[in-house]
Design an enzyme around this catalytic site. Structure first.
Site, PDB file in Angstrom:
ATOM      1  N   ASN A   9      -0.605  47.880  50.898  1.00 12.50           N
ATOM      2  CA  ASN A   9       0.219  46.795  50.380  1.00 12.50           C
ATOM      3  C   ASN A   9      -0.565  46.372  49.136  1.00 12.50           C
ATOM      4  O   ASN A   9      -1.509  45.545  49.173  1.00 12.50           O
ATOM      5  CB  ASN A   9       0.338  45.725  51.394  1.00 12.50           C
ATOM      6  CG  ASN A   9       1.137  44.292  50.946  1.00 12.50           C
ATOM      7  OD1 ASN A   9       1.755  44.571  49.845  1.00 12.50           O
ATOM      8  ND2 ASN A   9       0.879  43.189  51.571  1.00 12.50           N
ATOM      9  N   LYS A  23       0.770  44.357  46.959  1.00 12.02           N
ATOM     10  CA  LYS A  23       1.054  43.003  46.630  1.00 12.02           C
ATOM     11  C   LYS A  23       1.451  42.763  45.094  1.00 12.02           C
ATOM     12  O   LYS A  23       1.963  43.898  44.415  1.00 12.02           O
ATOM     13  CB  LYS A  23       0.097  41.794  46.739  1.00 12.02           C
ATOM     14  CG  LYS A  23      -0.326  42.190  48.379  1.00 12.02           C
ATOM     15  CD  LYS A  23      -1.258  41.004  48.961  1.00 12.02           C
ATOM     16  CE  LYS A  23      -1.588  41.397  50.432  1.00 12.02           C
ATOM     17  NZ  LYS A  23      -2.311  40.164  50.993  1.00 12.02           N
ATOM     18  N   HIS A  79       6.423  39.509  55.521  1.00 12.71           N
ATOM     19  CA  HIS A  79       5.053  39.321  55.387  1.00 12.71           C
ATOM     20  C   HIS A  79       4.573  37.876  55.234  1.00 12.71           C
ATOM     21  O   HIS A  79       5.511  36.887  54.684  1.00 12.71           O
ATOM     22  CB  HIS A  79       4.467  39.808  54.146  1.00 12.71           C
ATOM     23  CG  HIS A  79       3.091  40.031  53.714  1.00 12.71           C
ATOM     24  ND1 HIS A  79       2.346  38.851  53.327  1.00 12.71           N
ATOM     25  CD2 HIS A  79       2.270  41.175  53.905  1.00 12.71           C
ATOM     26  CE1 HIS A  79       1.108  39.421  53.360  1.00 12.71           C
ATOM     27  NE2 HIS A  79       1.025  40.555  53.695  1.00 12.71           N
ATOM     28  N   GLU A 113       2.919  35.989  53.421  1.00 17.45           N
ATOM     29  CA  GLU A 113       3.060  35.369  52.063  1.00 17.45           C
ATOM     30  C   GLU A 113       4.560  35.039  51.840  1.00 17.45           C
ATOM     31  O   GLU A 113       4.630  33.887  51.290  1.00 17.45           O
ATOM     32  CB  GLU A 113       2.422  36.189  50.980  1.00 17.45           C
ATOM     33  CG  GLU A 113       0.691  36.119  51.205  1.00 17.45           C
ATOM     34  CD  GLU A 113       0.210  37.581  50.798  1.00 17.45           C
ATOM     35  OE1 GLU A 113       0.852  38.524  49.980  1.00 17.45           O
ATOM     36  OE2 GLU A 113      -1.189  37.781  51.173  1.00 17.45           O
ATOM     37  N   GLU A 137      -0.430  40.789  61.791  1.00 19.72           N
ATOM     38  CA  GLU A 137      -1.298  40.229  60.860  1.00 19.72           C
ATOM     39  C   GLU A 137      -1.599  38.800  61.026  1.00 19.72           C
ATOM     40  O   GLU A 137      -0.793  37.830  60.456  1.00 19.72           O
ATOM     41  CB  GLU A 137      -0.856  40.510  59.207  1.00 19.72           C
ATOM     42  CG  GLU A 137      -0.278  41.786  59.076  1.00 19.72           C
ATOM     43  CD  GLU A 137      -0.420  42.071  57.447  1.00 19.72           C
ATOM     44  OE1 GLU A 137      -1.213  42.714  56.979  1.00 19.72           O
ATOM     45  OE2 GLU A 137       0.486  41.556  56.660  1.00 19.72           O
ATOM     46  N   GLY A 159      -7.013  38.504  53.635  1.00 20.93           N
ATOM     47  CA  GLY A 159      -7.704  38.303  52.485  1.00 20.93           C
ATOM     48  C   GLY A 159      -8.914  37.623  52.572  1.00 20.93           C
ATOM     49  O   GLY A 159      -9.316  36.743  51.684  1.00 20.93           O
ATOM     50  N   SER A 219      -7.655  41.804  56.294  1.00 21.16           N
ATOM     51  CA  SER A 219      -9.071  42.416  56.237  1.00 21.16           C
ATOM     52  C   SER A 219      -9.710  43.555  56.725  1.00 21.16           C
ATOM     53  O   SER A 219     -10.627  43.748  56.961  1.00 21.16           O
ATOM     54  CB  SER A 219     -10.209  41.084  56.213  1.00 21.16           C
ATOM     55  OG  SER A 219      -9.774  39.911  55.713  1.00 21.16           O
TER      56      SER A 219
END
Ligand code: PGA
Length: 252
Positions: free
Chosen positions: A9, A11, A96, A98, A168, A174, A214
């Site tokens: 991904n 991003k 996702h 985010e 996730e 991250g 991660s």
């Protein structure tokens, strides 16, 4: 046997030239990776060029998101699922964290995206996962179960075969803080159980559940050894071809 999926991904990273260079560098490094499906999700602006340049290779392209609307129309800024397909994508990521956290996407919204993605002929990667606060508060399973059930509402049995789940945990995205293989296994087994109860044992047996948060070359092997971990959704470590290729070619 579930075929693993290793997905990158990207991003909101990479201009077109960089996206193409990374994709072309990746192609030979994963050309022998028949053990898994390999895919990358460039930003919208690079999908068409990257997909064209990857044609004939084993690397597939995914959109990072799509509109809730299937009909073309006055939706400024939106990208329809069939536009992704038209540009060369065969997968789309929906829900996702985010998108959920920064753009307030709800399960209802994510479910609409999943349905339009499937209707456009894409394979849908539905992301779910709890925050640190929710995990520490002992409600991680409840949150994940609600996201799963809400995200998959009204899908048909044949739709379910084109669904991939990405678990996730938000606290691992991250942050460099990966879930341990045991923590991942525990939640993946739970997800498969909930899926089996809601749908059927055979479809749950076929469901690919990816871990994300991660993932790096040095932790992928431990994660992939777990019975219910069927691949990975990789952010930061997918931006560089060599590193991502090491993850794809994990020690089996
Ligand atoms: P990360 O991102 O690998 O950089 O933690 C994963 C993701 O957001 O899909």
């Amino acid at each position: 046997m579930r075929k693993p999926v290793i997905a990158g991904n990207w991003k909101m990273y990479k201009l077109v030239a960089d996206a193409v260079a990374t994709a072309l560098a990746l192609k030979p490094l994963v050309a022998n990776a028949n053990h898994c499906e390999v895919l990358i999700a460039p930003p919208f602006t690079a999908i068409k060029t990257v997909a064209d340049r990857l044609e004939g290779s084993n690397v597939r392209v995914a959109g990072q998101d799509c509109s809730t609307e299937s009909e073309h129309g006055a939706h400024t800024g939106e990208v329809a699922a069939d536009m992704l397909r038209d540009a060369g994508a065969s997968y789309v990521i929906v829900g996702h964290s985010e998108r959920r956290q920064l753009y307030s996407e709800t399960d209802t919204f994510v479910n609409r995206k999943a349905r339009v993605g499937l209707a456009a002929g894409l394979t849908v990667i539905l992301c779910i996962g709890e925050t640190l606060e929710q995990r520490e508060g002992g409600i991680a399973e409840r949150v994940v179960s609600r996201q799963l059930t809400g995200g998959l509402r009204d899908l048909t049995a044949s739709d379910l075969d084109r669904i991939i789940i990405a678990y996730e945990p938000i606290w691992a995205i991250g942050t460099g803080l990966t879930a341990t293989p045991e923590q991942a296994q525990e939640m993946h087994a739970f997800v498969r159980r909930v899926f089996a109860e809601r749908h059927s044992e055979p479809s749950a047996g076929r469901l690919r559940i990816l871990y994300g948060g991660s993932v790096k070359p040095d932790n992928i092997t431990g994660l992939m050894k777990q019975t219910d971990v069927d691949g990975a959704l990789v952010g930061g470590a997918s931006l560089e071809a060599e590193t991502f290729a090491q993850i794809v070619n994990y020690n089996r």
